[in-house]
Write a protein that holds these residues in place. Structure first.
Motif, PDB file in Angstrom:
ATOM      1  N   GLY A 155      -9.662   6.037  10.085  1.00 25.13           N
ATOM      2  CA  GLY A 155      -9.904   6.352   8.683  1.00 25.13           C
ATOM      3  C   GLY A 155      -8.760   5.928   7.783  1.00 25.13           C
ATOM      4  O   GLY A 155      -8.977   5.460   6.658  1.00 25.13           O
ATOM      5  N   HIS A 156      -7.517   6.083   8.280  1.00 23.54           N
ATOM      6  CA  HIS A 156      -6.365   5.672   7.476  1.00 23.54           C
ATOM      7  C   HIS A 156      -6.290   4.157   7.369  1.00 23.54           C
ATOM      8  O   HIS A 156      -5.931   3.620   6.322  1.00 23.54           O
ATOM      9  CB  HIS A 156      -5.073   6.223   8.079  1.00 23.54           C
ATOM     10  N   GLU A 213       0.479   9.321   4.518  1.00 31.73           N
ATOM     11  CA  GLU A 213       0.880   9.091   5.908  1.00 31.73           C
ATOM     12  C   GLU A 213       2.046   8.108   5.985  1.00 31.73           C
ATOM     13  O   GLU A 213       3.006   8.312   6.755  1.00 31.73           O
ATOM     14  CB  GLU A 213      -0.315   8.562   6.709  1.00 31.73           C
ATOM     15  N   ARG A 216      -8.848  -0.645   1.871  1.00 32.26           N
ATOM     16  CA  ARG A 216      -9.397  -0.443   0.526  1.00 32.26           C
ATOM     17  C   ARG A 216      -8.332  -0.727  -0.531  1.00 32.26           C
ATOM     18  O   ARG A 216      -8.600  -1.382  -1.546  1.00 32.26           O
ATOM     19  CB  ARG A 216      -9.937   0.979   0.369  1.00 32.26           C
ATOM     20  N   GLN A 217      -7.108  -0.244  -0.293  1.00 35.06           N
ATOM     21  CA  GLN A 217      -6.036  -0.499  -1.253  1.00 35.06           C
ATOM     22  C   GLN A 217      -5.698  -1.981  -1.335  1.00 35.06           C
ATOM     23  O   GLN A 217      -5.387  -2.507  -2.406  1.00 35.06           O
ATOM     24  CB  GLN A 217      -4.796   0.308  -0.887  1.00 35.06           C
ATOM     25  N   VAL A 271       0.841  -1.191   0.000  1.00 35.00           N
ATOM     26  CA  VAL A 271       0.000   0.000   0.000  1.00 35.00           C
ATOM     27  C   VAL A 271       0.878   1.244   0.000  1.00 35.00           C
ATOM     28  O   VAL A 271       2.052   1.209   0.391  1.00 35.00           O
ATOM     29  CB  VAL A 271      -0.941   0.018   1.221  1.00 35.00           C
ATOM     30  N   ALA A 288      -8.825   2.228   7.264  1.00 30.34           N
ATOM     31  CA  ALA A 288      -9.827   1.901   6.249  1.00 30.34           C
ATOM     32  C   ALA A 288      -9.268   2.100   4.846  1.00 30.34           C
ATOM     33  O   ALA A 288      -9.538   1.298   3.935  1.00 30.34           O
ATOM     34  CB  ALA A 288     -11.083   2.759   6.457  1.00 30.34           C
ATOM     35  N   GLU A 289      -8.464   3.144   4.644  1.00 26.54           N
ATOM     36  CA  GLU A 289      -7.843   3.374   3.335  1.00 26.54           C
ATOM     37  C   GLU A 289      -6.850   2.273   2.999  1.00 26.54           C
ATOM     38  O   GLU A 289      -6.782   1.804   1.859  1.00 26.54           O
ATOM     39  CB  GLU A 289      -7.163   4.747   3.322  1.00 26.54           C
ATOM     40  N   ILE A 290      -6.063   1.846   3.988  1.00 29.48           N
ATOM     41  CA  ILE A 290      -5.147   0.719   3.771  1.00 29.48           C
ATOM     42  C   ILE A 290      -5.917  -0.515   3.318  1.00 29.48           C
ATOM     43  O   ILE A 290      -5.545  -1.188   2.351  1.00 29.48           O
ATOM     44  CB  ILE A 290      -4.367   0.411   5.064  1.00 29.48           C
ATOM     45  N   THR A 317       0.340   5.501   0.948  1.00 30.54           N
ATOM     46  CA  THR A 317      -0.484   6.647   1.335  1.00 30.54           C
ATOM     47  C   THR A 317       0.444   7.778   1.749  1.00 30.54           C
ATOM     48  O   THR A 317       1.614   7.557   2.067  1.00 30.54           O
ATOM     49  CB  THR A 317      -1.403   6.304   2.533  1.00 30.54           C
TER      50      THR A 317
END
Length: 234
Positions: A37-38, A8, A44-45, A4, A40-42, A6
């Motif tokens: 929230g981050h 961050e 999703r990727q 992943v 969740a982004e991980i 991002t």
């Protein structure tokens, strides 16, 4: 295939490896990485099959009773998801007492565990006897080298509940106990590797010393656990 990526995690990687190491600033960067929230982004990727293949190649079932999913790794830092599953068990999971090869920051996404810290004891009356070993890991396997007996005494005990978080220095000896009938998930951010080995301590001599293969995971293994973690992270 890739891990992943991002903003961050890129900020974290840009800082890690710099000297001198600033624990306070590292913790600030980690707070952004472990935010719900981050995470969740991980996740999703990681739904992309290319990312899942890379994660599967770097992940395994850890001897301390949890699934270790490596979602990012470089020569400076790493980000991992850990999952303990005792939902169908009446037994708790108790790790060996151990330190680490790196400083790290962790946040509980769900569940709970007891965390104990230990220090060497010079007097038998003040400590308990353990069998110490040196743990040397590589990408695909690890080696356990017996070191003999050691006296340790507990210096701290905490009940950790989601969404609590903490920083721990590499040389701290600790043990995690996950209760029965529980799902516990954490995200762990590790800084740059500081040593080639760690020390592990067990109430009994560790069987199977010498080089051992890690319990590898398939893409389907990884996918099913990530779906579970995504549910716990909502």
């Amino acid at each position: 295939m890739s891990f992943v990526s991002t903003p961050e995690i890129r900020d974290l990687q840009a800082y890690c490896g710099q000297q001198p190491f600033d624990a306070a600033y590292f913790k600030t960067l980690c707070e952004a990485v472990v935010a719900r929230g981050h995470v969740a982004e991980i996740l999703r990727q990681l739904a992309r099959n290319a990312s899942l293949q890379t994660v599967a190649q770097n992940s395994y079932l850890h001897d301390n009773g949890f699934t270790k999913l490596v979602v990012f790794r470089s020569d400076r830092c790493a980000v991992r998801l850990h999952l303990w599953d005792t939902l169908s068990s009446n037994d708790q999971i108790v790790s060996n007492i151990h330190n680490h090869r790196w400083n790290f920051f962790s946040r509980l996404l769900a569940g709970e565990y007891d965390q104990e810290q230990f220090a060497p004891s010079k007097a038998a009356a003040d400590g308990e006897r353990y069998f110490a070993s040196r743990y040397v890991a590589s990408a695909d396997d690890y080696e356990v080298i017996p070191l003999g007996e050691i006296l340790l005494q507990r210096s701290r005990r905490q009940r950790m509940l989601a969404p609590s978080s903490y920083y721990m220095a590499a040389d701290v000896m600790h043990r995690v106990t996950v209760p029965a009938r529980c799902l516990t998930a954490t995200i762990v951010v590790q800084a740059q590797t500081l040593s080639a080995s760690t020390t592990i301590c067990s109430p009994h001599p560790i069987a199977g010393t010498g080089r051992q293969g890690k319990l590898a995971m398939t893409v389907d293994d990884v996918r099913s656990r990530l779906v579970l973690i995504a549910t716990l992270n909502t």
